[in-house]
Scaffold this motif. Structure first.
Motif, PDB file in Angstrom:
ATOM      1  N   UNK A   9       0.720  -1.161  -0.071  1.00  0.00           N
ATOM      2  CA  UNK A   9      -0.253  -0.282  -0.088  1.00  0.00           C
ATOM      3  C   UNK A   9       0.572   1.352  -0.273  1.00  0.00           C
ATOM      4  N   UNK A  10       1.804   1.562   1.059  1.00  0.00           N
ATOM      5  CA  UNK A  10       2.068   2.747   1.210  1.00  0.00           C
ATOM      6  C   UNK A  10       3.334   2.777   0.164  1.00  0.00           C
ATOM      7  N   UNK A  11       4.142   1.465  -0.295  1.00  0.00           N
ATOM      8  CA  UNK A  11       5.287   1.687  -0.935  1.00  0.00           C
ATOM      9  C   UNK A  11       4.760   1.913  -2.721  1.00  0.00           C
ATOM     10  N   UNK A  12       3.968   1.649  -3.132  1.00  0.00           N
ATOM     11  CA  UNK A  12       3.179   2.204  -4.624  1.00  0.00           C
ATOM     12  C   UNK A  12       2.611   3.297  -4.349  1.00  0.00           C
TER      13      UNK A  12
ATOM     14  N   UNK B  80       9.132   0.669   8.186  1.00  0.00           N
ATOM     15  CA  UNK B  80      10.250   1.155   7.122  1.00  0.00           C
ATOM     16  C   UNK B  80      10.813   0.421   6.346  1.00  0.00           C
ATOM     17  N   UNK B  81      11.291  -0.397   6.589  1.00  0.00           N
ATOM     18  CA  UNK B  81      11.819  -1.394   6.129  1.00  0.00           C
ATOM     19  C   UNK B  81      11.872  -2.296   4.835  1.00  0.00           C
ATOM     20  N   UNK B  82      10.366  -2.179   4.947  1.00  0.00           N
ATOM     21  CA  UNK B  82      10.284  -2.778   3.482  1.00  0.00           C
ATOM     22  C   UNK B  82       9.277  -1.297   2.537  1.00  0.00           C
ATOM     23  N   UNK B  83       8.948  -0.338   2.900  1.00  0.00           N
ATOM     24  CA  UNK B  83       8.727   0.695   2.640  1.00  0.00           C
ATOM     25  C   UNK B  83       9.532   0.962   0.926  1.00  0.00           C
ATOM     26  N   UNK B  84      10.579   1.082   1.177  1.00  0.00           N
ATOM     27  CA  UNK B  84      11.346   1.129  -0.264  1.00  0.00           C
ATOM     28  C   UNK B  84      11.426   0.147  -1.303  1.00  0.00           C
ATOM     29  N   UNK B  85      11.394  -1.427  -0.428  1.00  0.00           N
ATOM     30  CA  UNK B  85      11.185  -2.128  -1.199  1.00  0.00           C
ATOM     31  C   UNK B  85       9.984  -1.836  -2.431  1.00  0.00           C
ATOM     32  N   UNK B  86       8.839  -1.825  -1.883  1.00  0.00           N
ATOM     33  CA  UNK B  86       7.561  -1.477  -2.541  1.00  0.00           C
ATOM     34  C   UNK B  86       7.495   0.075  -3.600  1.00  0.00           C
ATOM     35  N   UNK B  87       8.105   0.634  -2.985  1.00  0.00           N
ATOM     36  CA  UNK B  87       9.009   1.605  -3.935  1.00  0.00           C
ATOM     37  C   UNK B  87       9.309   0.786  -5.133  1.00  0.00           C
ATOM     38  N   UNK B  88      10.378   0.141  -4.592  1.00  0.00           N
ATOM     39  CA  UNK B  88      11.130  -0.289  -6.268  1.00  0.00           C
ATOM     40  C   UNK B  88      10.222  -0.926  -6.761  1.00  0.00           C
TER      41      UNK B  88
END
Length: 428
Positions: free
Chosen positions: A244-247, A361-369
């Motif tokens: 959710x937060x990532x994309x 916060x650890x997985x948010x950059x992965x979600x955005x990538x």
């Protein structure tokens, strides 16, 4: 007992407003100035890197250099905050961030700046942020008796600074120069340090043991995993961050700009910020018996955030959903912070908060990538629609955990010692 008697009793037992505490006023001022600096950093950094000729890829590298130390070091920041007190670590972190921003300003005044110089200074600032962040949770119960209202006020301040920071940085860059914007950011961090410095006399539960670092980390992990409501929320939150937060931010921004133009997207983002302020105000007034349940229910509204661009709603409807989504997110934030600060012993609160930050916060950059490749394969609208559905599913899973549903308000909210605010209260 009559209704009037019950009302009088409740009013008499209600904690005093955080504003009556001089320590809270200092803490609030310090936190607000550091949030303003954080809000200015993105615009200033992007302008500096693009102006130096390193392009969008350079911006990505610089942001990664800032973010990576936060993820890698935040757990150690929690250990050190419990060891040396949060106030010491936070003042030291502000001083380091001030120096890093001043060094960036000096570099940008020169004729040529290397990308690795910028990345190194941002990595230093990120490492300092990792030392700063865990102590926040430990200071709130010590500067205010009414923990919930204090968290609500801090959430409102965060929303306002998030709205103002980019604008202030943009004005400084446009009418002064990018180096000047970093000078102002450094000054904001300096003001934060000055506001936190008088709090050195707080009766912080300092860890005086000689245990090695790994043992202190293990103690924090034990406190974290021993509470199923705590790790249950973080486990769900990690999935929420990935899907959710990532994309939602990169793809949502792209679609909203395409649908409503750059100015329209700016107004929609402002509507989200306004909703956050409203959510903070509600957090000051509404005191549910089951804070996590109430906060989780409010988070259902956040699923409207990716849904609006996915379905191509009108500008007006999208702006309204932004207000509602921001309100739900802010209300959840107040309920979560208050629950953690009320139920975790002060002696380990910084360490537990560090696990909270790291897990969140650890997985948010992965979600955005992954958002970009997923949008290329399935379409941005379908990815955001999936994000909206996953947001609802995650909250339903959270509410299905018995420990989360059962967690109530602490019997007594903690308070710090303050001549303005009264004597300390026991931990819940």
């Amino acid at each position: 007992m009559t209704i009037d008697g019950v009302t009088a009793e409740r009013e008499q037992s209600a904690p005093p407003s955080p504003w009556r505490s001089s320590r809270f006023r200092l803490f609030f001022t310090a936190r607000s100035t550091s949030l303003l600096a954080d809000g200015m950093l993105m615009v200033s950094l992007t302008t500096a890197v693009l102006g130096a000729g390193y392009g969008a890829a350079g911006v990505g590298y610089a942001l990664a250099a800032w973010m990576a130390p936060i993820v890698l070091l935040v757990l150690f920041g929690g250990v050190l905050a419990d060891r040396f007190t949060p106030q010491v670590m936070m003042v030291g972190a502000d001083v380091v961030r001030m120096v890093a921003m001043l060094a960036l300003a000096v570099l940008l005044i020169g004729t040529e700046v290397r990308l690795w110089h910028i990345m190194a200074l941002l990595a230093l600032s990120g490492a300092a942020t990792a030392m700063f962040q865990p102590g926040l949770a430990s200071l709130v119960p010590q500067v205010a008796e009414d923990i919930q209202r204090a968290n609500a006020l801090l959430r409102i301040s965060e929303a306002i600074c998030t709205l103002l920071g980019p604008g202030v940085a943009g004005l400084l860059v446009a009418y002064w120069n990018v180096a000047g914007s970093f000078v102002v950011i450094a000054a904001a961090y300096a003001l934060s340090a000055l506001g936190l410095a008088p709090l050195r006399k707080l009766g912080t539960a300092r860890d005086e043991s000689d245990d090695p670092m790994w043992h202190r980390l293990a103690t924090g992990w034990h406190e974290f995993r021993s509470r199923s409501w705590l790790w249950g929320v973080i486990a769900v939150w990690a999935v929420y961050g990935l899907f959710v937060f990532g994309p939602a931010l990169p793809l949502g921004a792209a679609l909203l700009t395409e649908q409503h133009g750059a100015s329209g997207y700016g107004w929609i983002a402002s509507a989200d910020g306004a909703g956050t302020i409203i959510g903070g105000l509600l957090g000051m007034r509404v005191r549910p018996r089951r804070p996590l349940v109430a906060g989780a229910c409010a988070m259902f509204f956040f699923s409207l955030n990716p849904l609006a661009p996915a379905l191509g709603w009108s500008f007006t409807l999208t702006a309204v959903t932004g207000v509602v989504a921001g309100c739900g997110f802010a209300f959840w934030g107040v309920m979560w912070a208050t629950s953690v600060q009320s139920h975790i012993p002060l002696a380990v609160l910084s360490r537990v908060s560090a696990y909270d930050v790291a897990g969140s916060i650890m997985v948010i950059p992965l979600g955005r990538a992954l958002a970009g490749p997923a949008a290329d394969s399935f379409g941005a609208d379908r990815v955001l629609l999936f994000s909206s559905v996953m947001g609802i599913v995650c909250i339903l899973v959270m509410l299905s955990i018995p420990a989360i549903r059962a967690l109530g308000r602490a019997p007594k909210e903690r308070a710090g010692t303050d001549g303005d605010a009264g004597s300390p209260a026991g931990a819940g």
